[in-house]
Design an enzyme around this catalytic site. Structure first.
Site, PDB file in Angstrom:
ATOM      1  N   ASP A 102     -21.230  52.027   2.022  1.00  0.00           N
ATOM      2  CA  ASP A 102     -20.509  52.552   0.861  1.00  0.00           C
ATOM      3  C   ASP A 102     -20.399  51.471  -0.219  1.00  0.00           C
ATOM      4  O   ASP A 102     -20.646  51.707  -1.384  1.00  0.00           O
ATOM      5  CB  ASP A 102     -19.123  53.093   1.254  1.00  0.00           C
ATOM      6  CG  ASP A 102     -18.281  52.082   2.036  1.00  0.00           C
ATOM      7  OD1 ASP A 102     -18.801  51.015   2.424  1.00  0.00           O
ATOM      8  OD2 ASP A 102     -17.100  52.375   2.277  1.00  0.00           O
ATOM      9  N   ASP A 105     -19.030  44.127  -0.633  1.00  0.00           N
ATOM     10  CA  ASP A 105     -17.997  43.387  -1.351  1.00  0.00           C
ATOM     11  C   ASP A 105     -18.221  41.894  -1.091  1.00  0.00           C
ATOM     12  O   ASP A 105     -19.050  41.267  -1.753  1.00  0.00           O
ATOM     13  CB  ASP A 105     -16.644  43.917  -0.845  1.00  0.00           C
ATOM     14  CG  ASP A 105     -15.455  43.343  -1.553  1.00  0.00           C
ATOM     15  OD1 ASP A 105     -15.586  42.932  -2.704  1.00  0.00           O
ATOM     16  OD2 ASP A 105     -14.349  43.311  -0.962  1.00  0.00           O
ATOM     17  N   ASP A 161     -11.847  54.710   0.538  1.00  0.00           N
ATOM     18  CA  ASP A 161     -10.459  55.089   0.792  1.00  0.00           C
ATOM     19  C   ASP A 161      -9.462  53.999   0.424  1.00  0.00           C
ATOM     20  O   ASP A 161      -9.818  52.831   0.260  1.00  0.00           O
ATOM     21  CB  ASP A 161     -10.274  55.415   2.278  1.00  0.00           C
ATOM     22  CG  ASP A 161     -10.255  54.139   3.134  1.00  0.00           C
ATOM     23  OD1 ASP A 161     -11.174  53.318   3.001  1.00  0.00           O
ATOM     24  OD2 ASP A 161      -9.298  53.973   3.910  1.00  0.00           O
TER      25      ASP A 161
HETATM   26  P1  IMP Z   1     -17.312  43.397   2.767  1.00  0.00           P
HETATM   27  O1  IMP Z   1     -16.244  42.544   2.136  1.00  0.00           O
HETATM   28  O2  IMP Z   1     -18.596  43.359   1.980  1.00  0.00           O
HETATM   29  O3  IMP Z   1     -17.497  43.010   4.213  1.00  0.00           O
HETATM   30  O4  IMP Z   1     -16.799  44.899   2.737  1.00  0.00           O
HETATM   31  C1  IMP Z   1     -15.887  45.328   3.725  1.00  0.00           C
HETATM   32  C2  IMP Z   1     -15.337  46.683   3.476  1.00  0.00           C
HETATM   33  O5  IMP Z   1     -14.260  46.571   2.564  1.00  0.00           O
HETATM   34  C3  IMP Z   1     -16.205  47.774   2.868  1.00  0.00           C
HETATM   35  O6  IMP Z   1     -17.086  48.391   3.763  1.00  0.00           O
HETATM   36  C4  IMP Z   1     -15.120  48.747   2.431  1.00  0.00           C
HETATM   37  O7  IMP Z   1     -14.705  49.544   3.514  1.00  0.00           O
HETATM   38  C5  IMP Z   1     -13.988  47.814   2.035  1.00  0.00           C
HETATM   39  N1  IMP Z   1     -13.884  47.704   0.568  1.00  0.00           N
HETATM   40  C6  IMP Z   1     -14.266  46.684  -0.223  1.00  0.00           C
HETATM   41  N2  IMP Z   1     -13.982  46.941  -1.513  1.00  0.00           N
HETATM   42  C7  IMP Z   1     -13.413  48.167  -1.530  1.00  0.00           C
HETATM   43  C8  IMP Z   1     -12.909  49.015  -2.589  1.00  0.00           C
HETATM   44  O8  IMP Z   1     -12.930  48.695  -3.794  1.00  0.00           O
HETATM   45  N3  IMP Z   1     -12.408  50.221  -2.200  1.00  0.00           N
HETATM   46  C9  IMP Z   1     -12.363  50.634  -0.902  1.00  0.00           C
HETATM   47  N4  IMP Z   1     -12.823  49.881   0.099  1.00  0.00           N
HETATM   48  C10 IMP Z   1     -13.345  48.655  -0.207  1.00  0.00           C
END
Ligand code: IMP
Length: 198
Positions: A102, A105, A161
């Site tokens: 999705d 980040d 979410d």
């Molecule tokens: P990562 O930091 O790339 O490991 O992302 C981890 C998870 O953080 C993602 O898969 C999302 O579930 C959640 N996430 C990061 N940014 C957002 C946002 O803006 N809205 C909702 N969920 C987020």
């Protein structure tokens, strides 16, 4: 890059509308369909739960047969340690695999998934994400396809979410004040769904 500007006083602002999501998803689906052509069906790995909507639309825009599987991981934000909550059902050895995210980040989740799935010796491994928050990246992880690059704003809708809410919003909204939302997780419900259940 999509600019997030909060023109109104509403708790959230439209960032990407459903028509734009559909257009980009169709484009990416077509590209993926062409990429795998007549070969063995690729395995599309949806990362639960946020990618469910995107995966559903993406595979219907791919004009080839595919295999769908799901994985669920959880991360401890303090330590950055990631673990598998639900593993794949499919054996991906010798298969073309596409991770469907999705949002990317910090990159910690995708980095973990890529490492874990690479160990299983797929023929190829690629990743596609609906949203890419490049400004927040901690780990420079490879990302082959991205529908939208977005600024450093917290977004909800179309699978994304806040505390389990808002996944079924058809558009993607940027949250204006995360502290207010933390105080009242249903803050955006009236804006999204009118007064029906606000
Ligand atoms: P990562 O930091 O790339 O490991 O992302 C981890 C998870 O953080 C993602 O898969 C999302 O579930 C959640 N996430 C990061 N940014 C957002 C946002 O803006 N809205 C909702 N969920 C987020």
């Amino acid at each position: 890059m999509i600019e997030g500007h909060f023109a109104s006083n509403l708790p959230a602002e439209l960032l990407i509308d459903r028509a734009s999501i559909a257009r980009r998803t169709d484009e990416l689906g077509e590209r993926l369909g062409e990429l795998f052509g007549n070969g063995q069906p690729p395995v599309l790995v949806g990362v639960l739960k946020g990618s469910a909507m995107f995966l559903a639309d993406l595979i219907r825009a791919m004009d080839i047969d595919v295999v769908v599987d799901f994985m669920s991981i959880s991360s401890y934000s303090q330590s950055g340690v990631v673990r598998i909550v639900k593993d794949l059902d499919e054996d991906i050895r010798g298969r073309d695999v596409v991770i469907v995210e999705d949002i990317v980040d910090t990159g910690l989740s995708l980095n973990y998934l890529r490492k874990t799935l690479t160990q299983r010796e797929p023929t190829s491994l690629r990743a596609v994400t609906l949203l890419d928050k490049t400004a927040r990246r901690i780990i420079p992880v490879p990302l082959e396809f991205s529908a939208f690059e977005i600024p450093d704003v917290f977004v909800v809708g179309y699978g994304l979410d806040y505390q389990g809410l808002y996944r079924n919003a058809a558009d993607i909204l940027a949250v204006r004040d995360l502290a207010r939302l933390a105080n009242d997780p249903r803050l955006i419900v009236p804006q999204l769904f009118g007064l029906k259940n606000g």
